[in-house]
Design a protein around this motif. Sequence first.
Motif, PDB file in Angstrom:
ATOM      1  N   ILE A  14     -26.742 -18.336  -9.732  1.00  0.00           N
ATOM      2  CA  ILE A  14     -25.458 -19.027  -9.583  1.00  0.00           C
ATOM      3  C   ILE A  14     -25.603 -20.507  -9.886  1.00  0.00           C
ATOM      4  O   ILE A  14     -24.778 -21.091 -10.600  1.00  0.00           O
ATOM      5  N   GLN A  15     -26.640 -21.142  -9.368  1.00  0.00           N
ATOM      6  CA  GLN A  15     -26.831 -22.568  -9.616  1.00  0.00           C
ATOM      7  C   GLN A  15     -27.076 -22.840 -11.098  1.00  0.00           C
ATOM      8  O   GLN A  15     -26.559 -23.808 -11.657  1.00  0.00           O
ATOM      9  N   GLY A  16     -27.861 -21.979 -11.747  1.00  0.00           N
ATOM     10  CA  GLY A  16     -28.111 -22.154 -13.175  1.00  0.00           C
ATOM     11  C   GLY A  16     -26.852 -21.965 -14.001  1.00  0.00           C
ATOM     12  O   GLY A  16     -26.572 -22.728 -14.920  1.00  0.00           O
ATOM     13  N   ALA A  17     -26.075 -20.934 -13.658  1.00  0.00           N
ATOM     14  CA  ALA A  17     -24.837 -20.679 -14.404  1.00  0.00           C
ATOM     15  C   ALA A  17     -23.827 -21.805 -14.188  1.00  0.00           C
ATOM     16  O   ALA A  17     -23.181 -22.257 -15.140  1.00  0.00           O
ATOM     17  N   LEU A  18     -23.690 -22.266 -12.950  1.00  0.00           N
ATOM     18  CA  LEU A  18     -22.757 -23.364 -12.684  1.00  0.00           C
ATOM     19  C   LEU A  18     -23.176 -24.640 -13.416  1.00  0.00           C
ATOM     20  O   LEU A  18     -22.338 -25.362 -13.954  1.00  0.00           O
ATOM     21  N   GLY A  19     -24.465 -24.921 -13.428  1.00  0.00           N
ATOM     22  CA  GLY A  19     -24.935 -26.106 -14.133  1.00  0.00           C
ATOM     23  C   GLY A  19     -24.687 -26.027 -15.629  1.00  0.00           C
ATOM     24  O   GLY A  19     -24.220 -26.982 -16.254  1.00  0.00           O
ATOM     25  N   ALA A  20     -24.983 -24.857 -16.219  1.00  0.00           N
ATOM     26  CA  ALA A  20     -24.791 -24.697 -17.663  1.00  0.00           C
ATOM     27  C   ALA A  20     -23.315 -24.740 -18.029  1.00  0.00           C
ATOM     28  O   ALA A  20     -22.925 -25.406 -19.002  1.00  0.00           O
ATOM     29  N   LEU A  21     -22.482 -24.041 -17.272  1.00  0.00           N
ATOM     30  CA  LEU A  21     -21.044 -24.039 -17.565  1.00  0.00           C
ATOM     31  C   LEU A  21     -20.439 -25.424 -17.367  1.00  0.00           C
ATOM     32  O   LEU A  21     -19.592 -25.855 -18.155  1.00  0.00           O
ATOM     33  N   GLY A  22     -20.858 -26.121 -16.338  1.00  0.00           N
ATOM     34  CA  GLY A  22     -20.331 -27.459 -16.092  1.00  0.00           C
ATOM     35  C   GLY A  22     -20.706 -28.438 -17.182  1.00  0.00           C
ATOM     36  O   GLY A  22     -19.885 -29.243 -17.630  1.00  0.00           O
ATOM     37  N   ARG A  23     -21.958 -28.370 -17.641  1.00  0.00           N
ATOM     38  CA  ARG A  23     -22.385 -29.282 -18.705  1.00  0.00           C
ATOM     39  C   ARG A  23     -21.746 -28.926 -20.041  1.00  0.00           C
ATOM     40  O   ARG A  23     -21.564 -29.775 -20.895  1.00  0.00           O
ATOM     41  N   THR A  24     -21.404 -27.652 -20.234  1.00  0.00           N
ATOM     42  CA  THR A  24     -20.816 -27.216 -21.494  1.00  0.00           C
ATOM     43  C   THR A  24     -19.326 -27.539 -21.574  1.00  0.00           C
ATOM     44  O   THR A  24     -18.840 -28.004 -22.602  1.00  0.00           O
ATOM     45  N   PHE A  25     -18.591 -27.303 -20.497  1.00  0.00           N
ATOM     46  CA  PHE A  25     -17.135 -27.373 -20.553  1.00  0.00           C
ATOM     47  C   PHE A  25     -16.528 -28.604 -19.882  1.00  0.00           C
ATOM     48  O   PHE A  25     -15.313 -28.720 -19.838  1.00  0.00           O
ATOM     49  N   THR A  26     -17.324 -29.501 -19.342  1.00  0.00           N
ATOM     50  CA  THR A  26     -16.771 -30.708 -18.724  1.00  0.00           C
ATOM     51  C   THR A  26     -17.418 -31.938 -19.329  1.00  0.00           C
ATOM     52  O   THR A  26     -18.094 -31.868 -20.340  1.00  0.00           O
ATOM     53  N   ASP A  27     -17.264 -33.053 -18.679  1.00  0.00           N
ATOM     54  CA  ASP A  27     -17.762 -34.327 -19.204  1.00  0.00           C
ATOM     55  C   ASP A  27     -19.259 -34.516 -18.925  1.00  0.00           C
ATOM     56  O   ASP A  27     -19.684 -35.489 -18.347  1.00  0.00           O
ATOM     57  N   THR A  28     -20.052 -33.558 -19.343  1.00  0.00           N
ATOM     58  CA  THR A  28     -21.524 -33.547 -19.282  1.00  0.00           C
ATOM     59  C   THR A  28     -22.085 -33.664 -17.870  1.00  0.00           C
ATOM     60  O   THR A  28     -23.211 -34.105 -17.691  1.00  0.00           O
ATOM     61  N   THR A  29     -21.345 -33.266 -16.861  1.00  0.00           N
ATOM     62  CA  THR A  29     -21.915 -33.165 -15.516  1.00  0.00           C
ATOM     63  C   THR A  29     -21.852 -31.708 -15.091  1.00  0.00           C
ATOM     64  O   THR A  29     -20.834 -31.047 -15.227  1.00  0.00           O
ATOM     65  N   GLY A  30     -22.962 -31.204 -14.602  1.00  0.00           N
ATOM     66  CA  GLY A  30     -23.008 -29.812 -14.182  1.00  0.00           C
ATOM     67  C   GLY A  30     -22.317 -29.601 -12.852  1.00  0.00           C
ATOM     68  O   GLY A  30     -22.091 -30.528 -12.080  1.00  0.00           O
ATOM     69  N   TRP A  31     -21.952 -28.360 -12.590  1.00  0.00           N
ATOM     70  CA  TRP A  31     -21.368 -28.003 -11.310  1.00  0.00           C
ATOM     71  C   TRP A  31     -22.481 -27.493 -10.403  1.00  0.00           C
ATOM     72  O   TRP A  31     -23.574 -27.205 -10.831  1.00  0.00           O
ATOM     73  N   PRO A  35     -27.038 -30.784  -9.813  1.00  0.00           N
ATOM     74  CA  PRO A  35     -26.760 -32.020 -10.551  1.00  0.00           C
ATOM     75  C   PRO A  35     -26.651 -33.261  -9.661  1.00  0.00           C
ATOM     76  O   PRO A  35     -26.768 -34.374 -10.150  1.00  0.00           O
ATOM     77  N   HIS A  36     -26.478 -33.055  -8.360  1.00  0.00           N
ATOM     78  CA  HIS A  36     -26.465 -34.200  -7.449  1.00  0.00           C
ATOM     79  C   HIS A  36     -27.858 -34.798  -7.276  1.00  0.00           C
ATOM     80  O   HIS A  36     -27.990 -35.967  -6.935  1.00  0.00           O
ATOM     81  N   TRP A  37     -28.894 -33.985  -7.498  1.00  0.00           N
ATOM     82  CA  TRP A  37     -30.268 -34.438  -7.305  1.00  0.00           C
ATOM     83  C   TRP A  37     -31.032 -34.630  -8.610  1.00  0.00           C
ATOM     84  O   TRP A  37     -31.876 -35.506  -8.720  1.00  0.00           O
ATOM     85  N   TYR A  38     -30.783 -33.772  -9.605  1.00  0.00           N
ATOM     86  CA  TYR A  38     -31.560 -33.775 -10.849  1.00  0.00           C
ATOM     87  C   TYR A  38     -30.635 -33.828 -12.052  1.00  0.00           C
ATOM     88  O   TYR A  38     -29.556 -33.259 -12.040  1.00  0.00           O
ATOM     89  N   ASP A  39     -31.100 -34.475 -13.109  1.00  0.00           N
ATOM     90  CA  ASP A  39     -30.366 -34.516 -14.366  1.00  0.00           C
ATOM     91  C   ASP A  39     -31.105 -33.626 -15.361  1.00  0.00           C
ATOM     92  O   ASP A  39     -32.004 -34.072 -16.070  1.00  0.00           O
ATOM     93  N   LEU A  40     -30.735 -32.358 -15.394  1.00  0.00           N
ATOM     94  CA  LEU A  40     -31.405 -31.381 -16.241  1.00  0.00           C
ATOM     95  C   LEU A  40     -30.589 -31.113 -17.499  1.00  0.00           C
ATOM     96  O   LEU A  40     -29.361 -31.181 -17.472  1.00  0.00           O
ATOM     97  N   PRO A  41     -31.255 -30.778 -18.599  1.00  0.00           N
ATOM     98  CA  PRO A  41     -30.511 -30.409 -19.808  1.00  0.00           C
ATOM     99  C   PRO A  41     -29.879 -29.020 -19.645  1.00  0.00           C
ATOM    100  O   PRO A  41     -30.252 -28.238 -18.764  1.00  0.00           O
ATOM    101  N   THR A  42     -28.956 -28.706 -20.513  1.00  0.00           N
ATOM    102  CA  THR A  42     -28.224 -27.440 -20.429  1.00  0.00           C
ATOM    103  C   THR A  42     -29.159 -26.240 -20.550  1.00  0.00           C
ATOM    104  O   THR A  42     -29.000 -25.246 -19.839  1.00  0.00           O
ATOM    105  N   LEU A  43     -30.144 -26.317 -21.429  1.00  0.00           N
ATOM    106  CA  LEU A  43     -31.073 -25.192 -21.594  1.00  0.00           C
ATOM    107  C   LEU A  43     -31.886 -24.930 -20.328  1.00  0.00           C
ATOM    108  O   LEU A  43     -32.261 -23.780 -20.062  1.00  0.00           O
ATOM    109  N   ALA A  44     -32.165 -25.948 -19.547  1.00  0.00           N
ATOM    110  CA  ALA A  44     -32.870 -25.740 -18.280  1.00  0.00           C
ATOM    111  C   ALA A  44     -32.004 -24.937 -17.318  1.00  0.00           C
ATOM    112  O   ALA A  44     -32.492 -24.052 -16.606  1.00  0.00           O
TER     113      ALA A  44
END
Length: 72
Positions: A14-31, A35-44
């Motif tokens: 769930i955390q991985g999917a939320l992060g990837a979807l958030g970075r893909t469909f919003t203003d580059t911040t994951g859900w 994302p509150h603690w780490y700045d990971l790329p979408t592939l991560a």
Amino acid sequence: MRAIIGVIGVIVMIQGALGALGRTFTDTTGWGILPHWYDLPTLAYVGMAVAGLVLFVWGEAGKKGKKRVGQG
């Protein structure tokens, strides 16, 4: 033990999917919480979702194996 691994897998997925979807469909911040603690790329995040799915499937396969052994 595998039931716990399955639950952890669901959380990671769930955390991985939320992060990837958030970075893909919003203003580059994951859900999610990561994302509150780490700045990971979408592939991560995608890798985390896949790893969580693998853990979940492995945990469920362990449950089915126990049922089969216990029936005989």
